[in-house]
Design a protein around this motif. Structure first.
Motif, PDB file in Angstrom:
ATOM      1  N   UNK A  32     -18.034 132.539  29.414  1.00 40.70           N
ATOM      2  CA  UNK A  32     -19.247 132.944  28.690  1.00 40.70           C
ATOM      3  C   UNK A  32     -19.371 134.470  28.671  1.00 40.70           C
ATOM      4  N   UNK A  33     -18.251 135.146  28.808  1.00 41.67           N
ATOM      5  CA  UNK A  33     -18.310 136.602  28.858  1.00 41.67           C
ATOM      6  C   UNK A  33     -19.072 137.068  30.089  1.00 41.67           C
ATOM      7  N   UNK A  34     -20.064 137.915  29.875  1.00 44.63           N
ATOM      8  CA  UNK A  34     -20.861 138.424  30.993  1.00 44.63           C
ATOM      9  C   UNK A  34     -22.336 138.058  30.857  1.00 44.63           C
ATOM     10  N   UNK A  35     -22.632 137.099  29.957  1.00 45.28           N
ATOM     11  CA  UNK A  35     -24.031 136.729  29.757  1.00 45.28           C
ATOM     12  C   UNK A  35     -24.627 136.005  30.965  1.00 45.28           C
ATOM     13  N   UNK A  36     -23.760 135.476  31.845  1.00 51.82           N
ATOM     14  CA  UNK A  36     -24.284 134.852  33.056  1.00 51.82           C
ATOM     15  C   UNK A  36     -24.824 135.888  34.036  1.00 51.82           C
ATOM     16  N   UNK A  37     -24.411 137.143  33.869  1.00 53.84           N
ATOM     17  CA  UNK A  37     -24.907 138.210  34.738  1.00 53.84           C
ATOM     18  C   UNK A  37     -26.223 138.775  34.228  1.00 53.84           C
ATOM     19  N   UNK A  38     -26.261 139.071  32.943  1.00 51.40           N
ATOM     20  CA  UNK A  38     -27.462 139.683  32.355  1.00 51.40           C
ATOM     21  C   UNK A  38     -27.343 139.561  30.847  1.00 51.40           C
ATOM     22  N   UNK A  39     -28.375 139.057  30.203  1.00 45.29           N
ATOM     23  CA  UNK A  39     -28.346 138.785  28.768  1.00 45.29           C
ATOM     24  C   UNK A  39     -29.486 139.530  28.082  1.00 45.29           C
ATOM     25  N   UNK A  40     -29.497 139.575  26.739  1.00 46.91           N
ATOM     26  CA  UNK A  40     -30.645 140.168  26.046  1.00 46.91           C
ATOM     27  C   UNK A  40     -31.965 139.502  26.426  1.00 46.91           C
ATOM     28  N   UNK A  41     -31.959 138.179  26.616  1.00 41.00           N
ATOM     29  CA  UNK A  41     -33.187 137.500  27.045  1.00 41.00           C
ATOM     30  C   UNK A  41     -33.613 137.953  28.438  1.00 41.00           C
ATOM     31  N   UNK A  42     -32.634 138.191  29.308  1.00 37.54           N
ATOM     32  CA  UNK A  42     -32.959 138.707  30.644  1.00 37.54           C
ATOM     33  C   UNK A  42     -33.567 140.101  30.545  1.00 37.54           C
ATOM     34  N   UNK A  43     -33.044 140.906  29.635  1.00 38.97           N
ATOM     35  CA  UNK A  43     -33.586 142.256  29.457  1.00 38.97           C
ATOM     36  C   UNK A  43     -35.046 142.186  29.002  1.00 38.97           C
ATOM     37  N   UNK A  44     -35.338 141.303  28.062  1.00 40.49           N
ATOM     38  CA  UNK A  44     -36.728 141.136  27.620  1.00 40.49           C
ATOM     39  C   UNK A  44     -37.624 140.705  28.774  1.00 40.49           C
ATOM     40  N   UNK A  45     -37.120 139.782  29.589  1.00 43.44           N
ATOM     41  CA  UNK A  45     -37.888 139.327  30.749  1.00 43.44           C
ATOM     42  C   UNK A  45     -38.204 140.494  31.679  1.00 43.44           C
ATOM     43  N   UNK A  46     -37.196 141.301  31.967  1.00 45.07           N
ATOM     44  CA  UNK A  46     -37.377 142.408  32.900  1.00 45.07           C
ATOM     45  C   UNK A  46     -38.327 143.462  32.331  1.00 45.07           C
ATOM     46  N   UNK A  47     -38.244 143.704  31.033  1.00 48.69           N
ATOM     47  CA  UNK A  47     -39.074 144.733  30.409  1.00 48.69           C
ATOM     48  C   UNK A  47     -40.520 144.307  30.224  1.00 48.69           C
ATOM     49  N   UNK A  48     -40.774 143.003  30.172  1.00 47.24           N
ATOM     50  CA  UNK A  48     -42.110 142.575  29.772  1.00 47.24           C
ATOM     51  C   UNK A  48     -42.903 141.823  30.840  1.00 47.24           C
ATOM     52  N   UNK A  49     -42.201 141.205  31.819  1.00 48.33           N
ATOM     53  CA  UNK A  49     -42.920 140.293  32.703  1.00 48.33           C
ATOM     54  C   UNK A  49     -42.669 140.544  34.186  1.00 48.33           C
ATOM     55  N   UNK A  50     -41.964 141.605  34.536  1.00 50.59           N
ATOM     56  CA  UNK A  50     -41.610 141.821  35.934  1.00 50.59           C
ATOM     57  C   UNK A  50     -42.261 143.062  36.550  1.00 50.59           C
ATOM     58  N   UNK A  51     -43.200 143.672  35.857  1.00 50.20           N
ATOM     59  CA  UNK A  51     -43.873 144.840  36.409  1.00 50.20           C
ATOM     60  C   UNK A  51     -42.921 145.987  36.691  1.00 50.20           C
TER      61      UNK A  51
END
Length: 419
Positions: A48-67
């Motif tokens: 799956x390439x490197x999406x198991x490490x960090x994906x665009x959806x993970x980036x959105x999560x970190x930017x919007x919901x993790x303080x």
């Protein structure tokens, strides 16, 4: 001897094999610290390439919901970092701290072409934490991981070089990289590219050593000093940069000079009235100082240098995270049938200290009775062990007491009892 608990499996491919398409021995001999290496997705064991490490959806999560707070986010446009005030502020009731990332401001900047740099993922994103621990153990160097999110057609930074080696892991989208040879081979951290901006710009105008578009799942290794620039293509791009902190011979020089302060001749005051701007006045003092330093260096103790290097390097590579609440519960419930193992990624040394033994960890030294040494070595050997099986101690009560101490010191972690 230094011990490093090896990374656990957990069904993950070996971390280094995920980043390079050649055998580790060949990578170390032909590329490490010398030349770039491009590894295409088809050559790597990453379905799956490197999406198991960090994906665009993970980036959105970190930017919007993790303080998220600064400095865990940087924003760049046209080669310049933007002031944090452009994308941070208070987080509302109960979260008034003014350096929190505001998602609506991030949206505006990203939509206008700014590159987002999520820093320190090796500290705040679980999959990246595990991967970085495994890769750091394989390479033997401290590491950091950042994510770069670039809008279509944009370039966050001008051509530059880093003072640390990097693995570039392309997660999503396509990015055009141009790589040029160093203007300063093997730069130290105190030798950033800004001091050679004219040379960097001139070299970047010449033919590239590597001109390539990275696709999802591709990986690129760049030694420190190699010039590079990267531009997203027709769609947005996300890549991870694994920065490898260089441990250099100059580090030996720095620690030797720090230890040289023990020599009284090197602490001597210069003669009264010496004109420091006059080479003729300085020359005899320089000659005498160099001779004293040479004599001292010939007597330098490798053990003293190694101790200082340990104090420098070990804190830069933290072992795997622990779960404080679960660990505390395990300490309370500990008995002779409990099983424990060394904390993954833990570096340690055990040395005699008079009638006791000193256990050196990355952030502290623990002293224990000398009779504990066989049991400590068994506990930190890496494999799970039953408390009752610890050697060298007279009773289960002693074994439980030692194990409880090392659990409290976060040198051990509890493991499930086989059913």
């Amino acid at each position: 001897m230094t011990y490093l608990d090896p990374p656990g499996g957990h069904g993950r491919p070996a971390a280094l094999a995920r980043c390079v398409s050649v055998e580790p021995a060949k990578f170390a001999a032909a590329h490490w610290g010398h030349t770039p290496l491009l590894s295409r997705a088809a050559e790597l064991p990453n379905p799956v390439g490197f999406t198991d490490l960090f994906s665009p959806a993970d980036a959105d999560e970190l930017l919007s919901r993790r303080g998220l707070r600064t400095p865990f986010l940087r924003v760049a446009r046209d080669g310049q970092l933007l002031p944090a005030a452009r994308y941070t502020g208070g987080g509302g009731a109960g979260a008034e701290i003014g350096d929190q990332v505001l998602d609506e401001k991030v949206l505006q900047l990203y939509a206008d072409g700014a590159t987002l740099v999520l820093q320190g993922l090796h500290r705040n994103w679980p999959a990246v934490i595990d991967f970085t621990g495994d890769l750091s153990a394989a390479v033997g160097q401290p590491m950091q991981v950042n994510a770069y999110l670039t809008p279509p057609g944009s370039q966050g930074f001008a051509t530059h070089y880093d003072t640390h080696d990097v693995f570039v892991l392309q997660v999503d989208g396509r990015k055009h990289w141009r790589i040029h040879p160093p203007v300063l081979p093997d730069p130290l951290e105190r030798q950033p590219w800004g001091g050679r901006a004219d040379e960097v710009a001139a070299t970047a105008q010449g033919p590239a050593a590597l001109d390539v578009v990275l696709e999802p799942g591709d990986a690129l290794y760049l030694p420190r000093g190699w010039l590079h620039s990267a531009q997203a293509q027709e769609s947005s791009s996300l890549h991870l940069t694994v920065g490898i902190r260089a441990l250099t011979r100059y580090a030996l020089v720095e620690e030797l000079l720090a230890l040289a302060a023990e020599d009284q001749r090197l602490r001597a005051t210069l003669p009264f009235g010496t004109d420091l701007a006059d080479p003729d006045a300085i020359e005899p003092e320089l000659t005498e100082t160099v001779e004293a330093l040479r004599e001292w260096l010939l007597r330098a103790e490798p053990a003293a240098v190694a101790a200082r290097l340990r104090q420098r390097a070990w804190p830069a590579s933290r072992p795997a995270p622990i779960r404080p609440l679960a660990q505390a519960a395990a300490i309370d419930a500990l008995d002779a049938e409990s099983r424990v193992a060394a904390r993954p990624g833990l570096r340690w040394q055990l040395a005699a200290a008079g009638e006791r033994v000193a256990l050196r960890l990355f952030d502290r030294t623990i002293t224990l009775p000398a009779q504990c040494e066989p049991a400590v070595r068994a506990l930190l050997a890496g494999d799970p062990i039953r408390v009752a099986d610890l050697p060298g101690l007279d009773s289960d009560a002693d074994r439980v007491t030692l194990t409880r101490r090392l659990l409290r010191e976060a040198a051990l972690t509890p493991t499930p009892t086989p059913t």
